[in-house]
Enzyme design. Structure first.
Site, PDB file in Angstrom:
ATOM      1  N   GLU A   1       0.824  -1.206   0.000  1.00  0.00           N
ATOM      2  CA  GLU A   1       0.000   0.000   0.000  1.00  0.00           C
ATOM      3  C   GLU A   1       0.862   1.261   0.000  1.00  0.00           C
ATOM      4  O   GLU A   1       0.495   2.284  -0.587  1.00  0.00           O
ATOM      5  CB  GLU A   1      -0.931   0.002   1.217  1.00  0.00           C
ATOM      6  CG  GLU A   1      -2.016  -1.061   1.156  1.00  0.00           C
ATOM      7  CD  GLU A   1      -2.881  -0.946  -0.090  1.00  0.00           C
ATOM      8  OE1 GLU A   1      -3.191   0.198  -0.494  1.00  0.00           O
ATOM      9  OE2 GLU A   1      -3.247  -1.989  -0.660  1.00  0.00           O
TER      10      GLU A   1
ATOM     11  N   SER B   1      19.119  -7.656  -9.387  1.00  0.00           N
ATOM     12  CA  SER B   1      17.942  -7.691 -10.253  1.00  0.00           C
ATOM     13  C   SER B   1      18.036  -8.688 -11.408  1.00  0.00           C
ATOM     14  O   SER B   1      17.042  -9.356 -11.702  1.00  0.00           O
ATOM     15  CB  SER B   1      17.667  -6.294 -10.812  1.00  0.00           C
ATOM     16  OG  SER B   1      17.225  -5.428  -9.791  1.00  0.00           O
TER      17      SER B   1
ATOM     18  N   HIS C   1       2.962 -10.188  -9.535  1.00  0.00           N
ATOM     19  CA  HIS C   1       4.406 -10.400  -9.583  1.00  0.00           C
ATOM     20  C   HIS C   1       5.135  -9.288  -8.842  1.00  0.00           C
ATOM     21  O   HIS C   1       6.054  -9.527  -8.065  1.00  0.00           O
ATOM     22  CB  HIS C   1       4.898 -10.465 -11.028  1.00  0.00           C
ATOM     23  CG  HIS C   1       6.390 -10.512 -11.151  1.00  0.00           C
ATOM     24  ND1 HIS C   1       7.131 -11.628 -10.850  1.00  0.00           N
ATOM     25  CD2 HIS C   1       7.285  -9.553 -11.509  1.00  0.00           C
ATOM     26  CE1 HIS C   1       8.420 -11.374 -11.025  1.00  0.00           C
ATOM     27  NE2 HIS C   1       8.544 -10.121 -11.430  1.00  0.00           N
ATOM     28  N   SER C   2       4.720  -8.078  -9.078  1.00  0.00           N
ATOM     29  CA  SER C   2       5.285  -6.909  -8.402  1.00  0.00           C
ATOM     30  C   SER C   2       4.259  -5.784  -8.519  1.00  0.00           C
ATOM     31  O   SER C   2       3.176  -5.962  -9.092  1.00  0.00           O
ATOM     32  CB  SER C   2       6.605  -6.486  -9.034  1.00  0.00           C
ATOM     33  OG  SER C   2       6.395  -5.898 -10.310  1.00  0.00           O
TER      34      SER C   2
END
Length: 446
Positions: free
Chosen positions: A122, A208, A337-338
């Site tokens: 959030e 990443s 996923h993200s």
């Protein structure tokens, strides 16, 4: 010629470092050298008169009829589990018989991770942080595996293993500091959110690019083997990462060099938006293990006890036998996923609801505890309130904290700053001074 001299110099540096290791006693060194010929020692004596294949590349028998191997030669690797969906132990001999305190710790870590995920997700949606990845539905794979390891074991994560780090004692303050890239961040604000790392807890910093950690873990495990230490390396990755070439390299190196390494694959059904039926045609990831010479098992990733048992046994044997293991934990990614993904575009709400409501690792463990009168509604309400309070306190602290000094952009690469880096630093400060209305330096540490 210059490149050749560079390689020769690097080789010399590495050889010098090995020779300087005073802990390598002569007897230990000889023992460690033996692993180079272990494979040869196991080969049967060559017998040219025997009517069987003598090819050095495989173990097989001759056949006299043409036959191709079918990809579905077996019905499927079975899924090992300890509990059913209602938290009932299926086979009492497989019950790890963990103490009440240990099981409560499992549950509290899983639910605390869940609470942290909701608040930080959030937070990103409100523009407070730039990015986030939740762990919804995969909490059992984190806690079950982390609990089976020793604190000295080295962890290589992908980007959805926050629970492993949490179980090892990484505080909420540092999770928040990393996501907010503030002055308390161990990475000094240089990484994007969820790229955690902690040297003290033997957790290698997340990077990443997909699957880069797999061959790195193989190299680290080889180094651990040479140290002859009672340690193992564990490498986490998703089934999507197993499609990368780095996975092949890591699997093959670890098997041929006989490294104490656990490959832990979280098969959660989707590689971002690509479902498993579009990723591969074989029987998942565990089926690939035997082809590389890896001891392999498939477990129910939503059963924290099954994950714990499999990881504990894999660790014991990896250290004792110097060989790698592959664990495929079957689970489901309930969240997107993200924060850059909208999974409603490629899967149904009913599909997600099934896993969230009927086969969730947290609810399964809660059923187990409730059946033993270890947990009830009163404890649940109190813990939910307390866990939210803990997360919110860390959240508010992270928001108030200053950002790292911009000078830190140029440190930690060289022991002494070289002229080129100093030139770049000076250029940055000139730019900031010229456009200072766009750079509120009062938000940064001096």
């Amino acid at each position: 010629m210059a490149a050749a001299r560079g390689v020769k110099k690097l080789y010399g540096i590495g050889l010098h470092a090995i020779c300087q290791n005073t802990t390598l006693k002569a007897t230990t060194f000889l023992q460690q050298r033996a692993f180079h010929v272990n494979g040869a020692l196991r080969q049967e004596p060559f017998d040219s008169s025997a009517e069987k294949p003598q090819f050095p590349g495989a173990s097989a028998e001759f056949i006299d009829h043409l036959e191709f191997i079918e990809p579905n030669v077996i019905s499927g690797i079975p899924v090992y589990r300890v509990m059913d969906r209602q938290g009932q132990i299926i086979n009492p001999s497989e019950d790890p018989k963990l103490s009440k305190e240990t099981v409560l710790n499992f549950y509290q870590k899983m639910t605390l991770l869940n609470t942290m995920d909701r608040i930080l997700y959030e937070s990103q949606r409100q523009g407070r942080i730039s990015f986030y990845m939740t762990n919804y539905g995969e909490e059992g794979t984190h806690i079950g595996s982390a609990a089976a390891l020793e604190p000295t074991d080295l962890v290589f994560g992908q980007y959805r293993e926050a629970g492993v780090l949490m179980y090892r004692g990484f505080p909420l303050d540092l999770f928040m500091a990393q996501c907010y890239a503030n002055a308390d961040d161990l990475g000094k604000g240089r990484q994007m959110p969820v790229h955690y790392g902690c040297k003290d807890l033997n957790f290698v910093t997340i990077s990443s690019p997909l699957a880069t950690q797999i061959p790195q873990a193989a190299g680290a495990a080889y180094a651990v083997k040479r140290e002859n230490a009672n340690r193992v390396v564990i490498c986490y990755f998703g089934e999507g990462a197993a499609s990368e070439g780095d996975a092949h390299a890591g699997f093959n190196f670890s098997a041929t060099l006989e490294c104490p390494l656990i490959f832990f694959c979280r098969n959660n059904g989707y590689a971002i938006s690509t479902p498993t039926n579009e990723q591969y045609r074989g029987d998942g990831i565990a089926a690939r293990g035997p082809g590389y010479g890896l001891m392999s098992i498939r477990v129910d990733g939503n059963d924290v006890f099954a994950v714990y048992n499999a990881t504990k046994e894999a660790r014991r044997r990896a250290v004792a036998e110097n060989q790698p293991f592959l664990i495929e934990a079957m689970t489901y990614r309930i969240g997107h996923h993200s924060t850059s993904d909208d999974s409603s575009a490629y899967r149904s709400v009913d599909e997600v609801n099934y896993w969230d409501k009927q086969d969730h690792p947290i609810s399964r463990l809660r059923h187990y505890m409730t059946a033993r009168d270890w947990w009830g509604e009163d404890e649940e309400k109190a813990w939910r309130k307390q866990s939210r309070k803990l997360v919110m306190e860390a959240f508010e602290k992270a928001e108030r904290r200053l950002k790292p000094n911009p000078e830190l952009l140029f440190t930690d690469v060289y022991d002494e700053m070289i002229p080129l880096i100093a030139k770049q630093r000076d250029a940055m400060w000139r730019h900031i001074q010229q456009y200072k209305e766009h750079y509120p330096l009062d938000l940064y540490e001096k």
